[in-house]
Design a protein around this motif. Structure first.
Motif, short mmCIF file in Angstrom:
data_model
loop_
_atom_site.label_atom_id
_atom_site.label_comp_id
_atom_site.label_asym_id
_atom_site.label_seq_id
_atom_site.Cartn_x
_atom_site.Cartn_y
_atom_site.Cartn_z
N ASP A 57 31.56 103.82 68.70
CA ASP A 57 32.05 103.09 67.53
C ASP A 57 33.56 103.31 67.36
N TYR A 58 34.34 102.59 68.13
CA TYR A 58 35.80 102.79 68.11
C TYR A 58 36.41 102.43 66.75
N GLU A 59 35.86 101.41 66.09
CA GLU A 59 36.45 100.94 64.83
C GLU A 59 36.57 102.06 63.80
N TRP A 111 34.74 100.60 75.13
CA TRP A 111 34.19 101.29 73.95
C TRP A 111 32.77 100.80 73.71
N LYS A 112 32.57 99.48 73.81
CA LYS A 112 31.25 98.92 73.57
C LYS A 112 30.30 99.23 74.72
N ALA A 145 37.50 97.04 76.41
CA ALA A 145 36.12 96.62 76.14
C ALA A 145 35.12 97.76 76.38
N ASN A 205 28.87 102.32 74.10
CA ASN A 205 28.23 102.36 72.79
C ASN A 205 28.93 103.32 71.83
#
Length: 196
Positions: free
Chosen positions: A69-71, A63-64, A61, A67
């Motif tokens: 942008d893992y995607e 990554w969020k 979690a 901030n």
């Protein structure tokens, strides 16, 4: 003066990085002798490592929280596009062997270290694509998606990831050590996976 996490990573993982780049596939790309069959096998090997590693990375979690942008960093789909263009079916891709010995990433600092290796491998992608184009006619938008992951945005993406590393380390030697050890372990396991 304290050495930054970025400098430590570059210097302390250098021997592992060099070792990994000496695998038979990378060597054949460099000397221009790679065959289409070898290129396909190389991508299959990458797929068998990247797919399960990315599945684990996606579970964090943080990554969020940072901030980040893992995607947009995920490369499994790009490898699938390349393998499809080289004649594999989705069923055959789904049946490819996966690396049984993946790097540890129970905590986010380990995930960041693993990601350092995956993201770093794309830094040289532009050069790899040029060599593959000369040897095999590989095209970035046909069967070279993986090595051209970010196109002309590769430097921007790398800077964003470097910022994440700095924030994750948070001036903590312990956290830095965890990131670096995870990166070393990833290089070692990737190197073993590429061995014939």
């Amino acid at each position: 003066m304290k050495v930054s996490i970025l400098t430590r990573l570059r210097e302390e993982t250098a021997p592992y990085h060099i070792q990994t780049e000496q695998n038979p596939y990378a060597a054949a790309i460099t000397d221009g002798t790679i065959t289409l069959s070898q290129y396909k096998n190389y991508l299959e090997k990458f797929y068998g490592f990247v797919r399960p590693v990315e599945a684990r990375l996606a579970q964090h979690a943080e990554w969020k929280v940072y901030n980040f942008d893992y995607e947009t960093t995920q490369k499994t789909g790009l490898l699938e596009k390349d393998l499809l263009s080289l004649g594999l079916s989705m069923q055959e891709i789904g049946e490819l062997s996966e690396c049984p010995d993946l790097p540890e990433q129970k905590i986010f600092t380990q995930a960041a270290g693993v990601m350092y290796v995956l993201e770093g491998s794309i830094l040289g992608g532009q050069m790899v694509i040029r060599m593959l184009n000369r040897a095999l006619g590989v095209q970035p938008d046909i069967n070279g998606h993986y090595f051209n992951s970010y196109g002309d945005k590769v430097r921007d993406r790398w800077k964003a990831f470097q910022q994440l590393l700095v924030e994750t380390a948070a001036d903590s030697t312990t956290r830095e050590d965890q990131i670096i050890e995870a990166a070393k372990e990833t290089f070692r396991k990737l190197d073993q996976w590429f061995k014939p």
